[in-house]
Design a protein around this motif. Sequence first.
Motif, PDB file in Angstrom:
ATOM      1  N   ASN A 250       0.612  -0.718  -0.242  1.00 11.26           N
ATOM      2  CA  ASN A 250      -0.214  -0.405   0.081  1.00 11.26           C
ATOM      3  C   ASN A 250       0.672   1.012   0.177  1.00 11.26           C
ATOM      4  O   ASN A 250       0.812   2.040  -0.690  1.00 11.26           O
ATOM      5  N   ARG A 251       1.674   1.287   1.010  1.00 15.16           N
ATOM      6  CA  ARG A 251       2.735   2.509   0.967  1.00 15.16           C
ATOM      7  C   ARG A 251       4.833   2.506   1.161  1.00 15.16           C
ATOM      8  O   ARG A 251       4.174   0.536   2.328  1.00 15.16           O
ATOM      9  N   SER A 252       5.373   2.765   1.035  1.00 18.95           N
ATOM     10  CA  SER A 252       6.529   2.411   1.820  1.00 18.95           C
ATOM     11  C   SER A 252       6.694   3.832   2.542  1.00 18.95           C
ATOM     12  O   SER A 252       7.139   5.106   0.963  1.00 18.95           O
ATOM     13  N   SER A 253       8.011   4.116   3.808  1.00 14.46           N
ATOM     14  CA  SER A 253       8.552   5.214   3.753  1.00 14.46           C
ATOM     15  C   SER A 253       9.355   4.935   4.213  1.00 14.46           C
ATOM     16  O   SER A 253       9.161   4.537   5.429  1.00 14.46           O
ATOM     17  N   THR A 254      10.447   6.347   5.224  1.00 12.25           N
ATOM     18  CA  THR A 254      10.924   6.047   5.995  1.00 12.25           C
ATOM     19  C   THR A 254      10.279   6.927   7.875  1.00 12.25           C
ATOM     20  O   THR A 254       9.759   7.095   7.236  1.00 12.25           O
ATOM     21  N   VAL A 255      10.548   6.403   8.560  1.00 12.30           N
ATOM     22  CA  VAL A 255      10.174   6.834  10.123  1.00 12.30           C
ATOM     23  C   VAL A 255      11.632   6.591  10.484  1.00 12.30           C
ATOM     24  O   VAL A 255      12.283   5.610  11.222  1.00 12.30           O
ATOM     25  N   GLY A 256      11.291   7.817  11.019  1.00 17.80           N
ATOM     26  CA  GLY A 256      12.837   7.675  11.765  1.00 17.80           C
ATOM     27  C   GLY A 256      13.650   7.266  10.837  1.00 17.80           C
ATOM     28  O   GLY A 256      14.255   8.570   9.943  1.00 17.80           O
ATOM     29  N   GLN A 257      14.904   6.887  11.576  1.00 21.10           N
ATOM     30  CA  GLN A 257      15.716   6.011  11.197  1.00 21.10           C
ATOM     31  C   GLN A 257      15.564   5.164   9.854  1.00 21.10           C
ATOM     32  O   GLN A 257      17.170   3.694   9.761  1.00 21.10           O
ATOM     33  N   ASN A 258      14.291   4.521   9.985  1.00 25.10           N
ATOM     34  CA  ASN A 258      14.048   2.892   9.306  1.00 25.10           C
ATOM     35  C   ASN A 258      13.224   3.625   8.551  1.00 25.10           C
ATOM     36  O   ASN A 258      12.896   4.688   7.746  1.00 25.10           O
ATOM     37  N   PHE A 259      12.802   2.466   7.679  1.00 26.35           N
ATOM     38  CA  PHE A 259      12.358   1.850   6.605  1.00 26.35           C
ATOM     39  C   PHE A 259      10.901   1.093   6.913  1.00 26.35           C
ATOM     40  O   PHE A 259      10.932  -0.077   7.377  1.00 26.35           O
ATOM     41  N   ASP A 260       9.554   1.220   6.757  1.00 27.61           N
ATOM     42  CA  ASP A 260       8.384   0.680   6.755  1.00 27.61           C
ATOM     43  C   ASP A 260       7.818  -0.018   5.229  1.00 27.61           C
ATOM     44  O   ASP A 260       7.605   1.613   4.282  1.00 27.61           O
ATOM     45  N   ILE A 261       7.351  -0.977   5.464  1.00 25.32           N
ATOM     46  CA  ILE A 261       6.605  -1.319   3.930  1.00 25.32           C
ATOM     47  C   ILE A 261       5.308  -1.975   4.432  1.00 25.32           C
ATOM     48  O   ILE A 261       4.948  -2.384   5.920  1.00 25.32           O
ATOM     49  N   VAL A 262       3.610  -0.952   4.265  1.00 27.60           N
ATOM     50  CA  VAL A 262       2.271  -1.194   4.931  1.00 27.60           C
ATOM     51  C   VAL A 262       1.915  -1.918   3.964  1.00 27.60           C
ATOM     52  O   VAL A 262       2.349  -1.776   2.842  1.00 27.60           O
ATOM     53  N   LEU A 263       0.981  -3.198   3.682  1.00 29.76           N
ATOM     54  CA  LEU A 263       1.633  -4.254   2.713  1.00 29.76           C
ATOM     55  C   LEU A 263      -0.474  -4.118   3.096  1.00 29.76           C
ATOM     56  O   LEU A 263      -1.208  -3.708   4.370  1.00 29.76           O
ATOM     57  N   SER A 264      -1.257  -4.357   1.754  1.00 30.84           N
ATOM     58  CA  SER A 264      -2.923  -4.796   2.654  1.00 30.84           C
ATOM     59  C   SER A 264      -2.970  -6.112   3.354  1.00 30.84           C
ATOM     60  O   SER A 264      -4.446  -5.463   2.940  1.00 30.84           O
ATOM     61  N   LYS A 265      -2.668  -6.912   3.606  1.00 31.36           N
ATOM     62  CA  LYS A 265      -2.713  -7.165   4.050  1.00 31.36           C
ATOM     63  C   LYS A 265      -1.540  -8.737   4.902  1.00 31.36           C
ATOM     64  O   LYS A 265      -0.816  -8.207   4.648  1.00 31.36           O
ATOM     65  N   TYR A 266      -2.175  -9.192   6.120  1.00 29.11           N
ATOM     66  CA  TYR A 266      -0.662  -9.806   6.521  1.00 29.11           C
ATOM     67  C   TYR A 266      -0.557 -11.219   6.066  1.00 29.11           C
ATOM     68  O   TYR A 266      -1.111 -12.055   5.454  1.00 29.11           O
ATOM     69  N   PRO A 267       1.177 -11.402   5.360  1.00 25.83           N
ATOM     70  CA  PRO A 267       1.816 -11.980   5.475  1.00 25.83           C
ATOM     71  C   PRO A 267       1.947 -13.310   5.666  1.00 25.83           C
ATOM     72  O   PRO A 267       2.616 -12.802   7.089  1.00 25.83           O
ATOM     73  N   THR A 268       1.753 -14.879   5.709  1.00 23.35           N
ATOM     74  CA  THR A 268       2.075 -15.758   6.283  1.00 23.35           C
ATOM     75  C   THR A 268       3.171 -16.144   6.459  1.00 23.35           C
ATOM     76  O   THR A 268       4.076 -16.502   7.079  1.00 23.35           O
ATOM     77  N   ASP A 269       3.936 -15.655   4.749  1.00 21.37           N
ATOM     78  CA  ASP A 269       5.917 -15.921   4.526  1.00 21.37           C
ATOM     79  C   ASP A 269       6.758 -14.935   4.638  1.00 21.37           C
ATOM     80  O   ASP A 269       5.875 -14.166   3.562  1.00 21.37           O
TER      81      ASP A 269
END
Length: 573
Positions: A250-269
């Motif tokens: 859905n989106r990806s961006s830096t958060v503080g010193q880190n990097f976030d990836i937000v998915l549309s649903k929970y990944p099992t693997d």
Amino acid sequence: MKLIIQILSIFIIILLYSCAKQSTPMGGDKDETPPKLLSIKPINESTNIEPSTIELEFDEYIKIDNPNKQIIVTPRINKDEMVVTAIKNKVVIKLNQELEEKTTYVFNFQKSIQDITESNPAENLKLVFSTGDEIDSLKFSGKVSYTFPPKEKFIKDVLIGLYEKNDTTDVLTASPYYIAAADSAGNFEITNIKVGEYRAYAWFDSNNSLKAEEKSEPYAFYGDTLAINQDVSGINFMLSKADISDLKINRSSTVGQNFDIVLSKYPTDIKIDQEDLGKKLYFRQNEKNIRFYHTDIKNDSIQAILSLKDSVGFKLDTLIYLTFEESDRNKEKLETTANSGTNFLKNIEAEFSFNKPIVDINLDSLYVKYDSASTIQIQREWIYLKDSTNHTKISIDIPLIDTLTNTTFTIYASDSTFKDVEGLYNDKKIEATYKKLNPETLVTSLDVTVETEFRPLLIQLLDKSGKVIKEVLKENTNKHSFVDFEAGTYNLRVIFDENKNKRWDPSNMRQNRQAEKVFYYKNPADTTSMDITIKAGWVNDIIVITEDKITEEIIKPDETEQIIPDGEENELN
């Protein structure tokens, strides 16, 4: 005098209002008799009519309870246009829409019409009429169950629907052409169906939308198209949740010193291909969010290959750029949880979970206490990662010498024992307690035989809360013995693990793939109970009967060809 006249006038008005108001009479015996239908317009099973209004007259005053939900109309009409009113002892339904030509309509009133005294519903109330020359009479029937039985033993708010073969909608997008509700035992019957080809579904309709919410409501589908020109019976649906929405970023961006990836649903693997992974690059998963950390890179980015898979088998493989920047933002505090309260027989099997990846452990402040003055220093070789890429969970297997007579042991970690990827430490001490079991109080053996030719079998022993206590994957045999566990009441579950991933997989309607079959042992003395009461020191034998060989045939128009249902009632006797 005027005052007296005013008082009398008010009294008379109140008296007249009370007489006119429709209400429950006071006193007398409790009314347990349901309303009796005196007349209905149009007359039941009328043909060649297209009514705009339906009227029902009863032998007592009645009321309407949630007509939009309770009154089931097949084939579907626009119920938002339908207006239902109750006036004294009559119900009037204004359809406010045109009906289809040469079509049989069924109005099933269920418990919508009730008397006003004790809310007794009118029984078996149904109206059938046709806009053509004939009344369609075909039936579709069967039973609905849950793959994972809920606490509520009775079926409630479960609907079954038929969609015409060429209809572009389905159970997730629109209401069906024909619809019926299952009774409390899960049995269902759709009547007065016209000859045609249909797709069949069942679902739990908690919000009365007449369709399933794929992310929250369990549902099931019949895998083949049903060509109906005779009665069809013996269809079984097993309800379970299956989110077949797209797996995407859905989106990806830096958060503080880190990097976030937000998915549309929970990944099992999750698989990440990057040379720094586990050395300088770390990640943590929090539901649909994956956060990446890097111990060296600032104001720069690196490439990584991200491979994801969700519960229904959808995959996402993509090249991503992870960007890490300097930031003054406050770092997230390190938090820790442990499986405190777990019992053991020989070795302590401890698990510690963290909200961020751990990169170092101070062993000097990590030990086991077993009385007021005795300790065991935890060794480096006792600590390991179950998943070498996941540094948010560590396991500690602690061997104990046989001469120790203590029954309670506590793993103690002082503050500053665990260091996370951002250089922060736990700021409070951690204590987790474990109890050693007495072998004399344990069950000697629970010997399980599963009567099926299917392999592999995932056999699970569950406590009363539904937690899996023990499990095993059997690839070459249908027998297993569970040993050395506490006496008590348990359930036993068998999963046909088709892809050998040691977990149950839901259905995927897009791929016309049914959910993996699940069977529960049922007590032979009480088939409504799945409980297995096991005593200490006993050897217990149980046989699990799986109905993986369907003997009931389903009638199909071509008498030389029979449909065998994909779904079956997964009950163990």
